[in-house]
Design an enzyme around this catalytic site. Structure first.
Site, mmCIF file in Angstrom:
data_model
loop_
_atom_site.group_PDB
_atom_site.id
_atom_site.type_symbol
_atom_site.label_atom_id
_atom_site.label_comp_id
_atom_site.label_asym_id
_atom_site.label_seq_id
_atom_site.Cartn_x
_atom_site.Cartn_y
_atom_site.Cartn_z
ATOM 1 N N HIS A 171 0.877 -1.168 0.007
ATOM 2 C CA HIS A 171 -0.240 0.081 -0.111
ATOM 3 C C HIS A 171 0.897 1.234 0.002
ATOM 4 C CE1 HIS A 171 -3.109 -2.708 2.226
ATOM 5 N NE2 HIS A 171 -3.475 -2.175 0.992
ATOM 6 N N CYS A 258 -1.701 -0.167 9.983
ATOM 7 C CA CYS A 258 -2.835 -1.111 9.542
ATOM 8 C C CYS A 258 -3.666 -1.428 10.997
ATOM 9 C CB CYS A 258 -2.398 -2.213 8.826
ATOM 10 S SG CYS A 258 -0.789 -2.373 7.927
HETATM 11 C C1 CIR Z 1 -3.472 -8.172 3.207
HETATM 12 O O1 CIR Z 1 -2.490 -8.437 2.386
HETATM 13 O O2 CIR Z 1 -4.369 -7.370 2.748
HETATM 14 C C2 CIR Z 1 -2.995 -7.977 4.748
HETATM 15 N N1 CIR Z 1 -2.254 -9.223 4.872
HETATM 16 C C3 CIR Z 1 -2.062 -7.160 5.103
HETATM 17 C C4 CIR Z 1 -2.945 -5.883 5.215
HETATM 18 C C5 CIR Z 1 -1.909 -4.554 5.468
HETATM 19 N N2 CIR Z 1 -2.655 -3.286 5.648
HETATM 20 C C6 CIR Z 1 -2.192 -2.306 5.460
HETATM 21 O O3 CIR Z 1 -1.001 -2.048 5.202
HETATM 22 N N3 CIR Z 1 -2.883 -0.974 5.779
#
Ligand code: CIR
Length: 263
Positions: A171, A258
């Site tokens: 992201h 996150c």
């Molecule tokens: C994903 O791949 O969606 C999750 N394992 C990690 C999400 C991390 N979120 C973020 O950086 N806002």
């Protein structure tokens, strides 16, 4: 001397990671997370938010969605509105309906990103009255267009940062953080983007780029453990780092921002 705060946070929503946390999505190659450590690191994260003065709403584990502890991806919060996201990964779609009632308790207006738009909260970086909108493999052009329109109605400007070719990050906010005081932390690979030229930049060297996902929370800056140059630079700029071990979350492509929705 702590830096002046432009937005005081009072609350955060977090969700306890489920015992199937390791079944979530990842591209990282750091091994399988150990659940005991996952819980310990989460508990320490929550304690740190409380130490920064936040009241927490702690949601129970949601076993239907192994990635649901990464609550940031479900909504974009502004001073007066919560915009519901539409996550780009199909396995994460149901996370938004699960968080909506919690946000409804705090925000009267809950506009939503609609199909065919997709948008993950991790792609959205708020910098006071301006938002950087990351175009990524999760957030598409339609998602960004809809969010920009919602933000404009709320009185915010926005600009798009295309990170689709940056394979080392999931992201936008994996690579940048806004700390207030016109200061952006930015990973070296993105630092020359002309959109950032009017900011004071703290450039994060490639070997510390995971650290770029740090979070200003009131008087402190949460920063991942193991990034000594960045931590020293934060101190040098007058910020007060609060260092947290994020090893288990890194294994699942997650970072500090996150794990909470802050408002
Ligand atoms: C994903 O791949 O969606 C999750 N394992 C990690 C999400 C991390 N979120 C973020 O950086 N806002």
């Amino acid at each position: 001397m702590p830096k002046e705060i432009d937005r005081v946070f009072k609350h955060a929503i977090v969700r306890i990671p489920g015992r199937n946390f390791a079944d979530g999505l990842t591209t990282a190659d750091f091994g399988v997370p150990q659940y005991e450590k996952v819980l310990q690191q989460h508990a320490r994260y929550c304690e740190s938010l409380r130490a920064c003065g936040l009241a927490l709403t702690t949601l129970p584990a949601d076993l239907k969605h192994p990635d649901s502890t990464f609550v940031e991806d479900t909504a974009v919060l502004t001073q007066n509105a919560a915009i519901l996201c539409r996550p780009g990964a199909p396995s994460r779609e149901g996370e938004v309906a699960a968080i909506r009632p919690e946000l409804k308790r705090f925000f009267a207006s809950l506009p939503a990103i609609e199909a065919p738009g997709t948008l993950d909260g991790g792609d959205i970086c708020e910098a006071e009255d301006h938002f950087f909108l990351g175009l990524s493999l999760r957030t598409n052009e339609e998602g960004v267009r809809q969010l920009a329109a919602h933000l404009a109605k709320l009185g915010y400007t926005s600009s798009v940062v295309d990170v689709r070719s940056m394979t080392s990050i999931l992201h936008l906010k994996s690579g940048i953080a806004y700390l207030g005081d016109n200061t952006l932390v930015v990973m070296e690979e993105m630092a020359d983007n002309p959109l950032f030229r009017d900011y004071k930049l703290m450039r994060v060297p490639a070997e510390e780029s995971y650290g770029a996902n740090c979070v200003r929370v009131n008087d402190r800056v949460l920063v991942a453990e193991g990034f000594p140059q960045l931590t020293a630079e934060l101190k040098g700029h007058g910020f007060d780092p609060l260092v947290l071990d994020m090893s288990e979350y890194r294994k699942m492509d997650g970072g500090l921002s996150c794990l909470s929705l802050r408002f």
